[in-house]
Design a protein around this motif. Structure first.
Motif, PDB file in Angstrom:
ATOM      1  N   PHE A 202      -3.282   9.212  -7.930  1.00 39.46           N
ATOM      2  CA  PHE A 202      -4.379   8.619  -8.700  1.00 39.46           C
ATOM      3  C   PHE A 202      -5.561   9.573  -8.830  1.00 39.46           C
ATOM      4  CE2 PHE A 202      -8.087   5.920  -9.323  1.00 39.46           C
ATOM      5  CZ  PHE A 202      -7.649   5.017 -10.287  1.00 39.46           C
ATOM      6  N   PHE A 203      -5.876  10.302  -7.755  1.00 37.98           N
ATOM      7  CA  PHE A 203      -7.040  11.190  -7.768  1.00 37.98           C
ATOM      8  C   PHE A 203      -6.682  12.646  -8.037  1.00 37.98           C
ATOM      9  CE2 PHE A 203      -8.635   7.582  -5.207  1.00 37.98           C
ATOM     10  CZ  PHE A 203      -9.709   7.233  -6.014  1.00 37.98           C
ATOM     11  N   SER A 204      -5.520  12.907  -8.574  1.00 38.57           N
ATOM     12  CA  SER A 204      -5.069  14.287  -8.777  1.00 38.57           C
ATOM     13  C   SER A 204      -5.705  14.994  -9.960  1.00 38.57           C
ATOM     14  CB  SER A 204      -3.544  14.327  -8.900  1.00 38.57           C
ATOM     15  OG  SER A 204      -2.955  14.126  -7.634  1.00 38.57           O
ATOM     16  N   ALA A 205      -6.457  14.293 -10.777  1.00 38.62           N
ATOM     17  CA  ALA A 205      -7.121  14.953 -11.913  1.00 38.62           C
ATOM     18  C   ALA A 205      -8.086  16.030 -11.435  1.00 38.62           C
ATOM     19  CB  ALA A 205      -7.863  13.934 -12.765  1.00 38.62           C
TER      20      ALA A 205
ATOM     21  N   ARG B  81       0.849  -1.185   0.000  1.00 40.70           N
ATOM     22  CA  ARG B  81       0.000   0.000   0.000  1.00 40.70           C
ATOM     23  C   ARG B  81       0.882   1.230   0.000  1.00 40.70           C
ATOM     24  NH1 ARG B  81      -4.580  -1.858   4.392  1.00 40.70           N
ATOM     25  NH2 ARG B  81      -5.160  -3.723   3.233  1.00 40.70           N
ATOM     26  N   GLU B  82       0.540   2.182  -0.832  1.00 38.15           N
ATOM     27  CA  GLU B  82       1.318   3.404  -0.938  1.00 38.15           C
ATOM     28  C   GLU B  82       0.362   4.594  -0.975  1.00 38.15           C
ATOM     29  OE1 GLU B  82       3.656   6.050  -0.700  1.00 38.15           O
ATOM     30  OE2 GLU B  82       4.772   4.171  -0.873  1.00 38.15           O
ATOM     31  N   PRO B  83       0.162   5.256   0.173  1.00 38.83           N
ATOM     32  CA  PRO B  83      -0.785   6.383   0.238  1.00 38.83           C
ATOM     33  C   PRO B  83      -0.484   7.483  -0.777  1.00 38.83           C
ATOM     34  CG  PRO B  83      -0.049   5.779   2.437  1.00 38.83           C
ATOM     35  CD  PRO B  83       0.772   4.978   1.462  1.00 38.83           C
ATOM     36  N   PHE B  84       0.801   7.746  -1.031  1.00 37.04           N
ATOM     37  CA  PHE B  84       1.144   8.789  -2.001  1.00 37.04           C
ATOM     38  C   PHE B  84       0.547   8.488  -3.369  1.00 37.04           C
ATOM     39  CE2 PHE B  84       4.158  10.255  -5.310  1.00 37.04           C
ATOM     40  CZ  PHE B  84       3.927  11.620  -5.197  1.00 37.04           C
ATOM     41  N   LEU B  85       0.529   7.214  -3.769  1.00 28.34           N
ATOM     42  CA  LEU B  85      -0.029   6.873  -5.083  1.00 28.34           C
ATOM     43  C   LEU B  85      -1.546   7.066  -5.134  1.00 28.34           C
ATOM     44  CD1 LEU B  85       2.134   3.820  -6.178  1.00 28.34           C
ATOM     45  CD2 LEU B  85       2.347   6.227  -6.830  1.00 28.34           C
ATOM     46  N   ILE B  86      -2.221   6.958  -3.998  1.00 28.12           N
ATOM     47  CA  ILE B  86      -3.652   7.283  -3.973  1.00 28.12           C
ATOM     48  C   ILE B  86      -3.828   8.766  -4.241  1.00 28.12           C
ATOM     49  CG2 ILE B  86      -5.680   7.463  -2.444  1.00 28.12           C
ATOM     50  CD1 ILE B  86      -5.274   4.648  -3.444  1.00 28.12           C
ATOM     51  N   GLN B  87      -2.968   9.593  -3.658  1.00 31.95           N
ATOM     52  CA  GLN B  87      -3.028  11.030  -3.930  1.00 31.95           C
ATOM     53  C   GLN B  87      -2.800  11.313  -5.412  1.00 31.95           C
ATOM     54  OE1 GLN B  87      -0.061  12.496  -1.122  1.00 31.95           O
ATOM     55  NE2 GLN B  87      -1.714  13.257   0.212  1.00 31.95           N
TER      56      GLN B  87
END
Length: 196
Positions: free
Chosen positions: A101-104, A93-99
């Protein structure tokens, strides 16, 4: 990986106190398996209850007694069994990648700030591990167990290789967001550095 096996691994080299173990973690494996003092002491208690370590109390003048732990025969057997057991895939799990992913839904300047902040953090970590690598390499001439040094250095090589790819990815992401180029790139470029 479990902390108990890491502790057993260190104790397989020599008997240590909880304090000694904390120093060993911080100076060798913290780049992939950090542990705080309370975790180490809880683990030592469990290992002692399991019969995998023995504790010897060493009296000290004007200081609290020191507890030194050594691995037992059954502890050595457990460590060897664990070292020979294939591990299941890890849940990465990588919280930064969730950020990311939803940066659009965010302003590009906010996204750039987020990416640049992450790049700055990774650069600091990378420099720390490069220095650790250099320090260990400088001392390998005096090392008694060159094989142990080799395997410990392999873990640093791994972290440095990942760090290089991560920094290339962050540089590319920042560049593309700055230019408004939202074209995906093949991951091979982060290995080769070739953006073509």
């Amino acid at each position: 990986m479990s902390l108990k096996h890491a502790v057993l691994g260190f104790l397989s080299y020599r008997p240590m106190s909880g304090y000694d173990l904390k120093k060993a973690f911080d100076s060798s494996v913290s780049h992939f398996w950090p542990a705080d003092q309370s975790q180490i002491y809880r683990t030592l208690s469990q290992l002692e209850a399991d019969g995998w370590v023995d504790r010897e109390t060493v009296e000290q003048a004007a200081r609290p007694d020191r507890h030194v732990y050594s691995i037992t025969e059954s502890g050595t057997e457990e460590l060897q069994a664990w070292l020979g057991t294939p591990l299941p895939p890890q849940d990465d799990r990588e919280p930064f990648l969730i950020q990311v992913f939803f940066s659009a839904n965010r302003d590009p300047q906010q996204v750039l700030a987020m990416l640049e902040h992450q790049r700055d953090q990774i650069r600091v970590q990378y420099a720390f591990y490069e220095q650790m690598f250099a320090d260990i390499q400088a001392g390998t001439g005096q090392a008694a167990d060159k094989q142990a040094v080799f395997y410990s250095m392999l873990t640093l090589e791994y972290v440095l290789a990942l760090g290089q790819g991560y920094l290339r990815w962050l540089d590319s992401a920042i560049d593309r967001v700055q230019r408004g180029d939202f074209t995906p790139r093949h991951p091979d470029m982060y290995v080769t550095g070739d953006e073509s």
